[in-house]
Scaffold this active site. Sequence first.
Site, PDB file in Angstrom:
ATOM      1  N   VAL A 135      46.467  38.944  44.120  1.00 32.93           N
ATOM      2  CA  VAL A 135      45.414  39.155  45.110  1.00 32.93           C
ATOM      3  C   VAL A 135      46.017  39.832  46.334  1.00 32.93           C
ATOM      4  O   VAL A 135      47.082  39.433  46.818  1.00 32.93           O
ATOM      5  CB  VAL A 135      44.759  37.825  45.508  1.00 32.93           C
ATOM      6  CG1 VAL A 135      43.587  38.072  46.456  1.00 32.93           C
ATOM      7  CG2 VAL A 135      44.285  37.079  44.273  1.00 32.93           C
ATOM      8  N   ASP A 147      37.759  26.668  37.017  1.00 36.06           N
ATOM      9  CA  ASP A 147      39.095  26.560  37.612  1.00 36.06           C
ATOM     10  C   ASP A 147      38.994  26.087  39.059  1.00 36.06           C
ATOM     11  O   ASP A 147      39.731  26.538  39.926  1.00 36.06           O
ATOM     12  CB  ASP A 147      39.818  27.905  37.541  1.00 36.06           C
ATOM     13  CG  ASP A 147      41.332  27.764  37.763  1.00 36.06           C
ATOM     14  OD1 ASP A 147      41.866  26.664  37.509  1.00 36.06           O
ATOM     15  OD2 ASP A 147      41.970  28.733  38.195  1.00 36.06           O
ATOM     16  N   LEU A 200      48.305  38.481  49.021  1.00 35.56           N
ATOM     17  CA  LEU A 200      47.813  37.182  49.479  1.00 35.56           C
ATOM     18  C   LEU A 200      48.233  36.056  48.549  1.00 35.56           C
ATOM     19  O   LEU A 200      48.270  34.899  48.951  1.00 35.56           O
ATOM     20  CB  LEU A 200      46.281  37.204  49.598  1.00 35.56           C
ATOM     21  CG  LEU A 200      45.687  38.141  50.638  1.00 35.56           C
ATOM     22  CD1 LEU A 200      44.166  38.138  50.558  1.00 35.56           C
ATOM     23  CD2 LEU A 200      46.131  37.732  52.039  1.00 35.56           C
ATOM     24  N   GLY A 201      48.523  36.395  47.314  1.00 35.08           N
ATOM     25  CA  GLY A 201      48.896  35.361  46.359  1.00 35.08           C
ATOM     26  C   GLY A 201      48.858  35.900  44.943  1.00 35.08           C
ATOM     27  O   GLY A 201      48.480  37.056  44.698  1.00 35.08           O
ATOM     28  N   LYS A 235      41.647  41.549  43.692  1.00 31.65           N
ATOM     29  CA  LYS A 235      42.473  40.925  42.660  1.00 31.65           C
ATOM     30  C   LYS A 235      42.740  41.967  41.575  1.00 31.65           C
ATOM     31  O   LYS A 235      41.818  42.383  40.864  1.00 31.65           O
ATOM     32  CB  LYS A 235      41.768  39.703  42.063  1.00 31.65           C
ATOM     33  CG  LYS A 235      42.580  39.019  40.961  1.00 31.65           C
ATOM     34  CD  LYS A 235      41.811  37.872  40.338  1.00 31.65           C
ATOM     35  CE  LYS A 235      41.778  36.664  41.222  1.00 31.65           C
ATOM     36  NZ  LYS A 235      43.081  35.980  41.347  1.00 31.65           N
ATOM     37  N   GLY A 278      47.963  34.532  40.787  1.00 32.26           N
ATOM     38  CA  GLY A 278      47.446  33.476  39.932  1.00 32.26           C
ATOM     39  C   GLY A 278      47.537  33.835  38.471  1.00 32.26           C
ATOM     40  O   GLY A 278      48.264  34.758  38.076  1.00 32.26           O
ATOM     41  N   GLY A 279      46.772  33.095  37.663  1.00 35.19           N
ATOM     42  CA  GLY A 279      46.827  33.308  36.227  1.00 35.19           C
ATOM     43  C   GLY A 279      46.208  34.609  35.776  1.00 35.19           C
ATOM     44  O   GLY A 279      46.498  35.101  34.691  1.00 35.19           O
ATOM     45  N   GLY A 301      45.821  37.557  38.014  1.00 31.85           N
ATOM     46  CA  GLY A 301      46.366  38.748  38.646  1.00 31.85           C
ATOM     47  C   GLY A 301      46.860  38.454  40.042  1.00 31.85           C
ATOM     48  O   GLY A 301      46.894  37.303  40.490  1.00 31.85           O
TER      49      GLY A 301
END
Length: 410
Positions: free
Chosen positions: A25, A133, A17-18, A39, A20-21, A23
């Site tokens: 997802v 965040d 799904l994406g 995640k 980030g900083g 891990g």
Amino acid sequence: MESSVSNAGPYRLLSPLGKGGFGAVHLALDAEGRTVAVKVLHPHIAADASAITRLSREVETMLRVRGPHIAEVLDVSLEGDRPYIVTRYVPGRALSTIVAEGPVKDDADLLRLARGLAEALAAIHDAGVVHRDLKPANVMLADGEPYLIDFGIASALDLVSVTDTGAVVGTPGYLAPEVLEGREAGPPADVFAFATTLAFAATGRPIYGQGPAPAVAYRIVHHEPDLTGVPSWLVPILRDALATDPAARPTAGQLLARLGAQRPVAPATPVTPAPAGAHREEETVELKAATVPPPDTRSPAEIAFARRRDVVRRRWVVGTCAVVGLLAATGREHLPEASLLLLVVYGLALLIDAMFGLAAKERGRVVLDLSAIAGSIVLWWALSTFFSTFILLLAVGAVLFALGVLVLAS
């Protein structure tokens, strides 16, 4: 080896799904076949014993946080070389993606977004968690309602911190001045990020400008925000939330209270004096003012529940219309009396519901009920005219099978 890649504990990872900083997802299925978001922490975080220890201390609190506008943490596993965090999956789009197509211009949608985010922050802060965040990429919109994701993780892992090189890790355009200066980031920092995120949604641009991170950080600390394009009813709330002094900012609960009583007001249109017919213009203005509905005094949770109930009800009426039309068409040839009785009972039930909707002045409910009655009759006639009883029986079997699968899956 394949199972280690496609699974995280008992969760089957379906698709990314994406990233980030913290891990990557993944959309995943739990042991009971329900969709969740998993995640999987990055290897460098998994190898950081102090980071895992900090996260372990926050897990119990994160699991207790609940709210209608929060993607709750459902499960956490910090053992082994692939620690992961499981949250509720929100099948929506990120606010950052939506605003990339254009800012939120509708005042009602903007107010709904503000109320939902304020309620989410209030629930998180009441549990003793700081998001740290909050930004458009961490706000998901589904059926028009906002959901806050990734809460508590940044706080536990100290994402927003000064590194050895003196650089601030995070998204500078949404960080509070005290965070950029290396001071403690508490709930007021989330309130600041709430205001910058909401202003971004209303204007379609970062209110502290763009450019290198140090330049943006300098403007946040030393300059006033550019709120050009923000609706006038929202400007005072955002200015208070963007105060440089954290102690001067309202709490999330206070924001929610102000937004709960807030009703967007359209800018007044200047009236040019006219000697003739001036009294008629005044009467028109008074009439329009008298027809403005009173502000909705329900809580954001009650409003969200009511909207969700209406969505479920619409789907139920449309679904029963199709099923009743199909069943009645199937029995038209061999059981004509039962076929007509089914249509009559269904029609009477919806007529009664339409009368309740008429009494409650819910025009949409009345139109939906009457449309469903007409739709079931048209579907009954069309299916029984153009399809044989055998084909219709097969269709009924397929519908019953699908309903059975849905019941088992739920």
